[in-house]
Write a protein that holds these residues in place. Structure first.
Motif, PDB file in Angstrom:
ATOM      1  N   PRO A 104      26.962  66.658  42.769  1.00 36.04           N
ATOM      2  CA  PRO A 104      26.154  65.447  42.959  1.00 36.04           C
ATOM      3  C   PRO A 104      25.487  65.427  44.338  1.00 36.04           C
ATOM      4  N   ARG A 152      19.154  62.864  37.175  1.00 34.23           N
ATOM      5  CA  ARG A 152      20.381  63.518  37.638  1.00 34.23           C
ATOM      6  C   ARG A 152      20.833  64.650  36.738  1.00 34.23           C
ATOM      7  N   VAL A 194      19.712  65.705  33.942  1.00 35.22           N
ATOM      8  CA  VAL A 194      19.836  65.221  32.568  1.00 35.22           C
ATOM      9  C   VAL A 194      18.796  65.863  31.634  1.00 35.22           C
ATOM     10  N   GLY A 238      20.052  67.320  28.414  1.00 37.92           N
ATOM     11  CA  GLY A 238      20.991  66.530  27.617  1.00 37.92           C
ATOM     12  C   GLY A 238      20.339  65.465  26.757  1.00 37.92           C
ATOM     13  N   SER A 239      19.666  65.885  25.695  1.00 37.70           N
ATOM     14  CA  SER A 239      19.059  64.894  24.807  1.00 37.70           C
ATOM     15  C   SER A 239      19.317  65.268  23.359  1.00 37.70           C
ATOM     16  N   TRP A 248      16.921  55.526  34.952  1.00 39.07           N
ATOM     17  CA  TRP A 248      17.055  56.426  36.104  1.00 39.07           C
ATOM     18  C   TRP A 248      16.354  55.836  37.324  1.00 39.07           C
ATOM     19  N   GLN A 304      18.310  52.978  38.852  1.00 40.44           N
ATOM     20  CA  GLN A 304      19.534  53.406  39.538  1.00 40.44           C
ATOM     21  C   GLN A 304      19.252  54.281  40.751  1.00 40.44           C
ATOM     22  N   SER A 333      23.619  56.954  42.997  1.00 40.47           N
ATOM     23  CA  SER A 333      24.788  57.313  42.176  1.00 40.47           C
ATOM     24  C   SER A 333      24.443  58.493  41.274  1.00 40.47           C
ATOM     25  N   TRP A 334      25.410  59.361  41.010  1.00 39.74           N
ATOM     26  CA  TRP A 334      25.166  60.562  40.216  1.00 39.74           C
ATOM     27  C   TRP A 334      25.789  60.401  38.831  1.00 39.74           C
ATOM     28  N   ARG A 378      25.506  60.529  34.932  1.00 38.96           N
ATOM     29  CA  ARG A 378      24.641  61.202  33.963  1.00 38.96           C
ATOM     30  C   ARG A 378      24.904  60.651  32.572  1.00 38.96           C
ATOM     31  N   GLU A 379      23.852  60.617  31.773  1.00 37.11           N
ATOM     32  CA  GLU A 379      24.019  60.167  30.394  1.00 37.11           C
ATOM     33  C   GLU A 379      23.089  60.984  29.513  1.00 37.11           C
ATOM     34  N   HIS A 380      23.553  61.193  28.326  1.00 39.64           N
ATOM     35  CA  HIS A 380      22.759  61.811  27.278  1.00 39.64           C
ATOM     36  C   HIS A 380      21.677  60.809  26.829  1.00 39.64           C
ATOM     37  N   THR A 381      20.505  61.296  26.461  1.00 37.68           N
ATOM     38  CA  THR A 381      19.436  60.392  26.007  1.00 37.68           C
ATOM     39  C   THR A 381      18.921  60.797  24.624  1.00 37.68           C
TER      40      THR A 381
END
Lengths: 296, 296
Positions: free
Chosen positions: A244, A261, A263, A266-267, B110, B113, B118-119, B121-124
């Motif tokens: 991070p 970040r 990402v 990641g979809s 994103w 935030q 902050s690091w 991460r989320e899948h989209t």
């Protein structure tokens, strides 16, 4: 009856193969002594790969990532390894376009102003007609390029060595002064680290946009911070160095800087492509054919 | 020597023509009695068109907008009018993709935030593999479609009447339940007003994205507000009804709603295309040929 360990329970499994399900999030199943082919659950930490040495009948491992350095030390001799090359290409390309278009069309501003309900309009930049350097011209860059051509941008491919229609990385100094947008899609290697430093950033024209969707190490982050803080160039970054990235780094709050970040890969587009690959690999495995994407 | 009134001073002007410069922002030049061809300055309020009745030698007017309803009442009999059909297509298509990709790849989150550093991460979601209805299948929708095909989305063209490979608008009820994304690129006509109302929105699957880059009147805004406030569907809107949209309307602050302010057509990509059109029209004017894009 060959037994295979799979992260999804909705896959087409060929005759002669029995599937056992392990998603990497809960404890692994107990009876694993006869698992011959193991498809690692995706994006589930280190537990899945640490299971590898505990599978005595293992013949082949499939990772769904492109990278596999973290798997090799755990892989017993004689076990083959296939990777997920290409599965994230389109997801990364899509995120790259999301970053470029957000930067060119001032999306952060519209989103910031949205809650106020004010109806102030402004003219923005465009992607059309922009000259876009694609530095690291592999399959991801080619997927980005298809999008860019649809938008009537002009692409300039740059790879480690010059070839037909592709510039060599040694030509970068002469290409940067005419670039509107520079997209970095480089792996982390000794040759790519810091490839965009103070001198390269200084060579860019005012207002240029630097996009990084490869590895953060390609950019000298101090040099980038200095240049964007002057308001001279802009940046849209999905990768940073380190990750991070420190929460108190000034880059997070610079005008003209967009940060997501890591990402890009990641979809949802990943899953149908990953499942298609696994089904094809299962068919090969059942037929006794060599797997595709073999890396060991 | 024919005199023409042009908004830009860097255009190629053919032999036999003298250009006078008027950008619409400062007072018009004084000697206008012999102006024969007038290219209206773009996006400069009502002053440019109000000059039309004060040009006694006028033969032709070129607007750089597609619409021209506000010009007709000012146009003396016998003066021809050409419009800017197509000049904004790519800009609108680009903004449409910016909206779709921002919505699918969670850009507002994103960006919101980012200042915190902050690091997380989320899948989209993704755009790839999405089934996208293009409602109003003209030149803008086709420019959008080129982008969507580059991103491996599946497009479903819908026009007022069915034709080869294009659905008729009467088929909309059967198309909506399978749509991931609905893009509206419709003009404001009695037939298009409220074409997306309570019933149509209810027919969409959970999580669907409604995109409007045509005219705001196509959507029943109360019905849309009700459906997005339940969190059932999402929206990305560049046009609203009315405009300016009331600052206190609840739609501005709904989760899952992105609003930009009728800015899709206003980007740099317009200018090179507009200048190319004006230069071509000047050449036609100088040769005594009919102008292209004649609307009267």
């Amino acid at each position: 009856m060959a037994r295979v360990l799979l992260p999804w329970s909705d896959l087409a499994v060929p005759a002669g193969v029995t599937a056992v399900h392990y998603d990497g999030k809960t404890a692994p199943p107990r009876e694993l002594d006869d698992i011959e082919f193991y498809v690692l659950p995706y994006d589930s930490g280190s537990a899945p790969r640490e299971l590898i040495p505990h599978l005595p009948a293992l013949k082949a491992v499939q990772t769904l990532n492109a990278g596999y350095d973290d798997i090799l030390p755990l892989l017993p001799e004689g076990v083959t390894l296939a990777n997920g090359r290409g599965l994230h290409d389109l997801s990364v390309a899509e995120h790259t376009l999301a970053l470029i278009l957000a930067a060119q069309r001032d999306m952060p501003r519209w989103f910031r102003q949205q809650p106020s309900g004010s109806w102030s309009r402004e003219h923005t930049r465009s992607l059309a007609d922009c000259r876009v350097l694609l530095v690291g011209y592999g399959s991801i860059a080619k997927a980005i390029e298809r999008y860019l051509h649809a938008g009537e941008a002009v692409t300039v491919p740059v790879a480690s060595k010059a070839r037909d229609g592709v510039h060599g990385i040694d030509e970068l100094p002469s290409l940067l002064p005419d670039a509107d947008i520079v997209v970095l899609v480089l792996p982390d290697t000794p040759r790519t680290r810091g490839i965009i430093g103070e001198q390269e950033l200084a060579a860019l024209p005012d207002g240029a946009l630097v996009v990084n969707v490869g590895r953060g190490s390609a950019i000298d982050v101090d040099a980038l911070t200095a240049e964007v803080s002057k308001g001279r160039i802009r940046a849209a970054l999905d990768v940073l160095n380190p990750e991070p990235f420190p929460a108190d780094h000034p880059l997070w709050t610079q005008d003209g800087v967009i940060i997501t970040r890591h990402v890009a890969g990641g979809s949802d587009s990943f899953y149908p492509r990953a499942k298609r690959l696994v089904e094809q690999q299962l068919a090969r495995f059942a037929q006794g054919e060599p797997l595709a994407n073999l890396v060991r």
